[in-house]
Scaffold this motif. Structure first.
Motif, mmCIF file in Angstrom:
data_model
loop_
_atom_site.group_PDB
_atom_site.id
_atom_site.type_symbol
_atom_site.label_atom_id
_atom_site.label_comp_id
_atom_site.label_asym_id
_atom_site.label_seq_id
_atom_site.Cartn_x
_atom_site.Cartn_y
_atom_site.Cartn_z
ATOM 1 N N LYS A 131 -116.350 -24.178 -33.125
ATOM 2 C CA LYS A 131 -116.468 -25.643 -33.084
ATOM 3 C C LYS A 131 -115.103 -26.323 -33.192
ATOM 4 O O LYS A 131 -114.916 -27.440 -32.688
ATOM 5 C CB LYS A 131 -117.397 -26.131 -34.184
ATOM 6 N N GLU A 132 -114.126 -25.660 -33.809
ATOM 7 C CA GLU A 132 -112.782 -26.246 -33.900
ATOM 8 C C GLU A 132 -112.135 -26.353 -32.523
ATOM 9 O O GLU A 132 -111.369 -27.286 -32.263
ATOM 10 C CB GLU A 132 -111.904 -25.405 -34.843
ATOM 11 N N VAL A 133 -112.435 -25.403 -31.649
ATOM 12 C CA VAL A 133 -111.910 -25.470 -30.284
ATOM 13 C C VAL A 133 -112.477 -26.694 -29.564
ATOM 14 O O VAL A 133 -111.748 -27.448 -28.905
ATOM 15 C CB VAL A 133 -112.224 -24.179 -29.505
ATOM 16 N N ILE A 134 -113.768 -26.884 -29.688
ATOM 17 C CA ILE A 134 -114.426 -28.037 -29.049
ATOM 18 C C ILE A 134 -113.854 -29.347 -29.584
ATOM 19 O O ILE A 134 -113.583 -30.286 -28.829
ATOM 20 C CB ILE A 134 -115.945 -27.972 -29.273
ATOM 21 N N GLU A 135 -113.634 -29.407 -30.895
ATOM 22 C CA GLU A 135 -113.093 -30.618 -31.492
ATOM 23 C C GLU A 135 -111.649 -30.854 -31.050
ATOM 24 O O GLU A 135 -111.241 -31.998 -30.786
ATOM 25 C CB GLU A 135 -113.164 -30.545 -33.019
ATOM 26 N N LEU A 136 -110.865 -29.801 -30.960
ATOM 27 C CA LEU A 136 -109.479 -29.947 -30.493
ATOM 28 C C LEU A 136 -109.450 -30.451 -29.059
ATOM 29 O O LEU A 136 -108.666 -31.353 -28.720
ATOM 30 C CB LEU A 136 -108.741 -28.619 -30.596
ATOM 31 N N GLU A 137 -110.296 -29.886 -28.213
ATOM 32 C CA GLU A 137 -110.364 -30.348 -26.824
ATOM 33 C C GLU A 137 -110.717 -31.826 -26.764
ATOM 34 O O GLU A 137 -110.141 -32.591 -25.971
ATOM 35 C CB GLU A 137 -111.401 -29.514 -26.054
ATOM 36 N N ARG A 138 -111.642 -32.248 -27.594
ATOM 37 C CA ARG A 138 -112.045 -33.661 -27.611
ATOM 38 C C ARG A 138 -110.895 -34.554 -28.069
ATOM 39 O O ARG A 138 -110.606 -35.578 -27.444
ATOM 40 C CB ARG A 138 -113.250 -33.858 -28.534
ATOM 41 N N GLN A 139 -110.248 -34.169 -29.159
ATOM 42 C CA GLN A 139 -109.169 -34.997 -29.691
ATOM 43 C C GLN A 139 -108.000 -35.122 -28.707
ATOM 44 O O GLN A 139 -107.422 -36.206 -28.535
ATOM 45 C CB GLN A 139 -108.669 -34.433 -31.019
ATOM 46 N N ILE A 140 -107.665 -34.027 -28.054
ATOM 47 C CA ILE A 140 -106.530 -34.077 -27.123
ATOM 48 C C ILE A 140 -106.893 -34.857 -25.868
ATOM 49 O O ILE A 140 -106.076 -35.635 -25.343
ATOM 50 C CB ILE A 140 -106.036 -32.660 -26.798
ATOM 51 N N SER A 141 -108.112 -34.720 -25.380
ATOM 52 C CA SER A 141 -108.500 -35.518 -24.211
ATOM 53 C C SER A 141 -108.525 -36.998 -24.570
ATOM 54 O O SER A 141 -108.132 -37.858 -23.770
ATOM 55 C CB SER A 141 -109.858 -35.066 -23.667
ATOM 56 N N ASP A 142 -108.935 -37.323 -25.801
ATOM 57 C CA ASP A 142 -108.908 -38.728 -26.241
ATOM 58 C C ASP A 142 -107.470 -39.236 -26.364
ATOM 59 O O ASP A 142 -107.156 -40.340 -25.909
ATOM 60 C CB ASP A 142 -109.616 -38.874 -27.590
ATOM 61 N N THR A 166 -109.592 -36.955 -18.747
ATOM 62 C CA THR A 166 -111.049 -36.898 -18.758
ATOM 63 C C THR A 166 -111.555 -35.789 -19.673
ATOM 64 O O THR A 166 -112.447 -35.994 -20.496
ATOM 65 C CB THR A 166 -111.581 -36.681 -17.327
ATOM 66 N N GLU A 167 -110.957 -34.594 -19.539
ATOM 67 C CA GLU A 167 -111.381 -33.470 -20.371
ATOM 68 C C GLU A 167 -110.217 -32.542 -20.648
ATOM 69 O O GLU A 167 -109.263 -32.464 -19.864
ATOM 70 C CB GLU A 167 -112.511 -32.675 -19.696
ATOM 71 N N GLY A 168 -110.313 -31.797 -21.763
ATOM 72 C CA GLY A 168 -109.346 -30.771 -22.095
ATOM 73 C C GLY A 168 -110.036 -29.435 -22.222
ATOM 74 O O GLY A 168 -111.170 -29.355 -22.708
ATOM 75 N N VAL A 169 -109.357 -28.379 -21.793
ATOM 76 C CA VAL A 169 -109.918 -27.031 -21.838
ATOM 77 C C VAL A 169 -108.899 -26.127 -22.520
ATOM 78 O O VAL A 169 -107.821 -25.863 -21.977
ATOM 79 C CB VAL A 169 -110.234 -26.496 -20.425
ATOM 80 N N GLY A 170 -109.226 -25.645 -23.713
ATOM 81 C CA GLY A 170 -108.327 -24.780 -24.448
ATOM 82 C C GLY A 170 -108.249 -23.395 -23.831
ATOM 83 O O GLY A 170 -109.216 -22.904 -23.247
ATOM 84 N N CYS A 171 -107.086 -22.758 -23.983
ATOM 85 C CA CYS A 171 -106.909 -21.411 -23.450
ATOM 86 C C CYS A 171 -105.895 -20.663 -24.305
ATOM 87 O O CYS A 171 -105.429 -21.175 -25.331
ATOM 88 C CB CYS A 171 -106.488 -21.446 -21.983
#
Length: 387
Positions: free
Chosen positions: A45-56, A61-66
């Motif tokens: 869930k931390e990955v999902i939250e990081l993607e959200r915060q960085i896209s904001d 539009t969206e961020g995808v961690g890798c």
């Protein structure tokens, strides 16, 4: 031979991560412990939250961690459908991953020279490259040292030639161009969170931002072997998932990155003032030091503070003897790297990049760098040039 006197003051490293650890280490440790106790080590869930915060934050539009900044570049191009038969224009004055990622998607790198003031990809040189090559599908400017490339020119060029724009924003988290954050300027952008970056993980980590949610959805599949459903593979992807531990580290640091970037700007301003109080400044041709310049159209995050001098190697040796760290980003332009000889370029084709490679020197730069340490750096340089 006269021996160089040993420094009596504590060293001034080019980067001291222990100072940041002292400030946020306990908080990060608690975040990591939470991940470990829950056992959610990959794409938690931390990955999902990081993607959200960085896209904001970036307004993408969206961020995808890798898994790394290098993979972020590959993921950007692969998701956009860039591949065999396509050419991508980029700079020879960058880290190796800029070009190797193009080769990884089986596209063809076309190099264009840099602007000698900002060190970023020259829009004039890119226009010439586009005119000479019919197969150009994309342009990948690098926001070098923490400053956005001249995006106004690249945006216009892309519109006129129906090209994709990909930001290599590995060094520019928090930078912007005319108010638009790095990460939202192009069709996609790649960030690196390698430990030396201004927003850094405790290991390798990266993230790609996208303008299109459809393309972002494809990227999420590509980073997990082309799976949209577990064990159902729609295409051949790669294993480039972001570890949850690294996402947890980054989430803590996200709370402080705006202030840390502002602190970097203050450090850069102090360097400017200290150097302007000396007689060191002047044209490189006259043996002087040239300071970095921040383009007024953007916001610089000063990932590095890079000067130019014709006596770069001698100066670096002297500073090392005084306990002062420095680094050369980058000593060999990409067109002169042994691994890229097959591209067919030769020495002399990109004179500005080659000249920069001989002259650039990065000085200590991090938010916690003290005034007295900067004074030591500048005083040591004065002593060197006075000899």
């Amino acid at each position: 031979m006269e021996l160089m006197s040993q420094p009596t003051s504590p060293p001034v490293p080019i980067l001291d991560l222990s100072r940041q650890y002292a400030a946020v280490g306990a908080e990060i440790g608690a975040a990591i412990a939470d991940v470990c106790s829950a056992g959610r080590f990959v794409l938690g869930k931390e990955v999902i939250e990081l993607e959200r915060q960085i896209s904001d934050m970036t307004t993408a539009t969206e961020g995808v961690g890798c898994a790394s900044g290098t993979d972020a570049l590959w993921l950007a191009m692969a998701a956009l459908g860039i591949g065999r038969g396509d050419a991508v224009v980029t700079t020879p004055f960058s880290f190796f991953a800029t070009v190797s990622s193009i080769l990884r998607v089986e596209a063809r790198p076309i190099l264009a020279d840099i602007d000698p003031v900002t060190f970023n990809l020259s829009s004039v040189a890119v226009a010439d490259a586009i005119a000479q090559h019919e197969d150009v599908r994309a342009v990948m400017p690098v926001h070098l040292y923490g400053q956005c490339a001249d995006w106004e020119s690249f945006d216009r060029m892309a519109a006129e030639n129906d090209l994709l724009l990909i930001e290599d924003a590995a060094q520019a988290f928090g930078a912007d161009w005319n108010g638009t954050p790095a990460g939202a300027l192009g069709h996609a952008a790649a960030f690196s969170f390698y430990p030396t970056k201004n927003l850094s993980a405790w290991g390798d980590a990266g993230l790609t931002t996208f303008r299109s949610s459809t393309i972002a959805e494809r990227a999420r599949a590509l980073r997990a072997h082309g799976m949209r459903r577990r064990y159902y593979h729609d295409e051949v992807g790669w294993n480039s998932r972001l570890d949850t531990v690294q996402a947890a580290v980054l989430l803590v640091k996200m709370k402080y990155i705006a202030q840390w970037n502002e602190d970097r700007r203050q450090v850069a301003a102090r360097y400017h003032n200290l150097f302007h109080a000396t007689s060191l400044l002047g044209a490189v041709e006259d043996g002087g030091i040239v300071l970095p310049i921040a383009d007024a159209r953007g916001t610089h995050v000063w990932h590095q503070y890079v000067i130019r001098t014709p006596r770069r190697d001698e100066l670096r040796t002297y500073l090392s003897g005084q306990g002062i760290g420095s680094e050369v980003y980058y000593p060999v332009p990409l067109h002169m790297q042994d691994a890229l000889k097959h591209l067919g370029y030769r020495e002399g084709q990109f004179p500005e990049s080659e000249k920069a490679a001989r002259e650039v020197l990065a000085l200590p730069m991090y938010p916690e760098l003290r005034v007295d340490e900067q004074e030591r750096v500048v005083a040591a340089m004065q002593s060197f040039f006075a000899e």
